[in-house]
Design a protein around this motif. Structure first.
Motif, short mmCIF file in Angstrom:
data_model
loop_
_atom_site.label_atom_id
_atom_site.label_comp_id
_atom_site.label_asym_id
_atom_site.label_seq_id
_atom_site.Cartn_x
_atom_site.Cartn_y
_atom_site.Cartn_z
N MET A 1 0.84 -1.20 0.00
CA MET A 1 0.00 0.00 0.00
C MET A 1 0.88 1.25 0.00
O MET A 1 1.78 1.37 0.82
CB MET A 1 -0.91 0.02 1.23
CG MET A 1 -1.79 1.27 1.31
SD MET A 1 -2.68 1.39 2.89
CE MET A 1 -1.33 1.77 4.01
N LYS A 2 0.60 2.16 -0.93
CA LYS A 2 1.32 3.42 -0.98
C LYS A 2 0.43 4.53 -0.42
O LYS A 2 -0.74 4.64 -0.78
CB LYS A 2 1.72 3.73 -2.42
CG LYS A 2 2.73 2.75 -3.01
CD LYS A 2 3.13 3.15 -4.41
CE LYS A 2 4.15 2.17 -4.98
NZ LYS A 2 4.56 2.53 -6.36
N VAL A 70 -4.18 9.95 0.86
CA VAL A 70 -4.77 9.08 -0.15
C VAL A 70 -3.90 7.82 -0.18
O VAL A 70 -2.68 7.89 -0.25
CB VAL A 70 -4.84 9.76 -1.54
CG1 VAL A 70 -3.48 10.20 -2.03
CG2 VAL A 70 -5.48 8.82 -2.56
N GLN A 71 -4.55 6.68 -0.06
CA GLN A 71 -3.86 5.39 0.01
C GLN A 71 -4.18 4.57 -1.22
O GLN A 71 -5.36 4.39 -1.56
CB GLN A 71 -4.27 4.64 1.27
CG GLN A 71 -3.98 5.40 2.56
CD GLN A 71 -4.55 4.70 3.78
OE1 GLN A 71 -5.08 3.60 3.69
NE2 GLN A 71 -4.43 5.34 4.93
N LEU A 77 -8.77 2.93 -4.28
CA LEU A 77 -8.12 4.16 -3.84
C LEU A 77 -8.87 4.61 -2.60
O LEU A 77 -10.09 4.79 -2.65
CB LEU A 77 -8.17 5.22 -4.94
CG LEU A 77 -7.53 6.58 -4.63
CD1 LEU A 77 -6.99 7.19 -5.92
CD2 LEU A 77 -8.54 7.55 -3.99
N ARG A 78 -8.16 4.75 -1.50
CA ARG A 78 -8.81 5.13 -0.24
C ARG A 78 -8.45 6.56 0.12
O ARG A 78 -7.28 6.92 0.24
CB ARG A 78 -8.38 4.20 0.89
CG ARG A 78 -8.85 4.67 2.28
CD ARG A 78 -8.65 3.62 3.35
NE ARG A 78 -9.58 2.50 3.13
CZ ARG A 78 -9.67 1.46 3.96
NH1 ARG A 78 -8.91 1.40 5.05
NH2 ARG A 78 -10.52 0.49 3.71
N LEU A 79 -9.49 7.38 0.31
CA LEU A 79 -9.32 8.71 0.85
C LEU A 79 -9.49 8.59 2.36
O LEU A 79 -10.59 8.34 2.84
CB LEU A 79 -10.35 9.67 0.25
CG LEU A 79 -10.31 11.11 0.77
CD1 LEU A 79 -8.97 11.77 0.46
CD2 LEU A 79 -11.46 11.92 0.18
N HIS A 85 -13.09 6.91 6.23
CA HIS A 85 -12.42 6.80 4.94
C HIS A 85 -13.44 6.57 3.84
O HIS A 85 -14.56 6.12 4.10
CB HIS A 85 -11.38 5.66 4.96
CG HIS A 85 -11.97 4.30 5.15
ND1 HIS A 85 -12.00 3.68 6.39
CD2 HIS A 85 -12.57 3.44 4.29
CE1 HIS A 85 -12.58 2.51 6.28
NE2 HIS A 85 -12.94 2.32 5.00
N LEU A 86 -13.05 6.89 2.64
CA LEU A 86 -13.89 6.71 1.46
C LEU A 86 -13.12 5.85 0.47
O LEU A 86 -12.03 6.23 0.02
CB LEU A 86 -14.21 8.07 0.84
CG LEU A 86 -14.96 8.07 -0.50
CD1 LEU A 86 -16.34 7.45 -0.34
CD2 LEU A 86 -15.08 9.50 -1.05
N ASP A 87 -13.65 4.69 0.15
CA ASP A 87 -13.01 3.77 -0.80
C ASP A 87 -13.64 3.93 -2.18
O ASP A 87 -14.87 3.92 -2.31
CB ASP A 87 -13.18 2.32 -0.33
CG ASP A 87 -12.27 1.98 0.83
OD1 ASP A 87 -11.30 2.72 1.06
OD2 ASP A 87 -12.53 0.97 1.51
#
Length: 199
Positions: A1-2, A70-71, A77-79, A85-87
């Motif tokens: 995960m970045k 942001v992941q 993409l997860r905010l 969090h918002l996926d």
């Protein structure tokens, strides 16, 4: 995960944590002085109540708010916000392109407080992630995230991380990896080519 930290969260945290810190110190000082002088009289408890309310607020903005990022996970993409969090599935993303705060929030229409806070972002570029479709949780975004993270002209995320090109490339790489795993690489490449005007 970045994970890429977002500048907007840091700007809001920096602005709020110091205001809340000094207010907290004033309330604590007032409570201590009142202990020896009783200048607050029957209202002595108000200073402690105020301090008790300010402390969790300070913790929220000074500690939790700085989690904003942001992941780039394998499938979404997860905010990431302070508490929620918002996926967003990579399949919902139409494009990740350069974005400007001015395109979505006219500087002159902002309040002076908003202008002071957001001014650094108007001097640089961010990444606008345009969405083909939005998840159901997207409609509740304003409850958990600052409104400046979301486009006003089109559905999408407006992200500032310090290096928009690095973030944009990382998103495209994550989308490509997801397409490979999902067997959609050809379709993803075709969509990217159409977006760039190559077809």
């Amino acid at each position: 995960m970045k994970k890429h930290r977002l500048l907007l969260f840091e700007l809001i945290s920096r602005r709020m944590r110091w205001k809340l810190f000094w207010l907290l110190m004033v309330m604590i000082a007032a409570a201590i002085v009142d202990y020896f002088t009783e200048f607050l009289g029957d209202l002595w408890y108000l200073a402690w109540v105020a301090a008790g309310l300010l402390l969790p607020l300070w913790f929220y903005y000074a500690i939790l708010f700085r989690r904003g990022s942001v992941q780039l996970r394998p499938k979404v993409l997860r905010l990431q916000g302070p508490l929620w969090h918002l996926d967003i599935s990579y399949g919902r993303i139409y494009a990740a392109t350069v974005g400007q705060m001015e395109q979505h929030f006219a500087y002159k229409k902002l309040s002076w407080r908003e202008q002071a806070m957001l001014r650094p972002l108007y001097n640089t570029s961010g990444v606008f992630i345009e969405l083909k479709e939005v998840p159901k949780s997207y409609r509740w975004r304003r409850l958990w995230f600052p409104k400046y993270l979301f486009g006003t002209r089109r559905d999408g995320l407006l992200l500032y991380s310090g290096d928009w090109m690095d973030l944009s490339q990382a998103i495209e790489t994550a989308r490509g990896d997801w397409a490979d795993q999902s067997g959609l690489r050809g379709r993803h490449q075709q969509t990217s080519a159409q977006r760039l005007g190559l077809e």
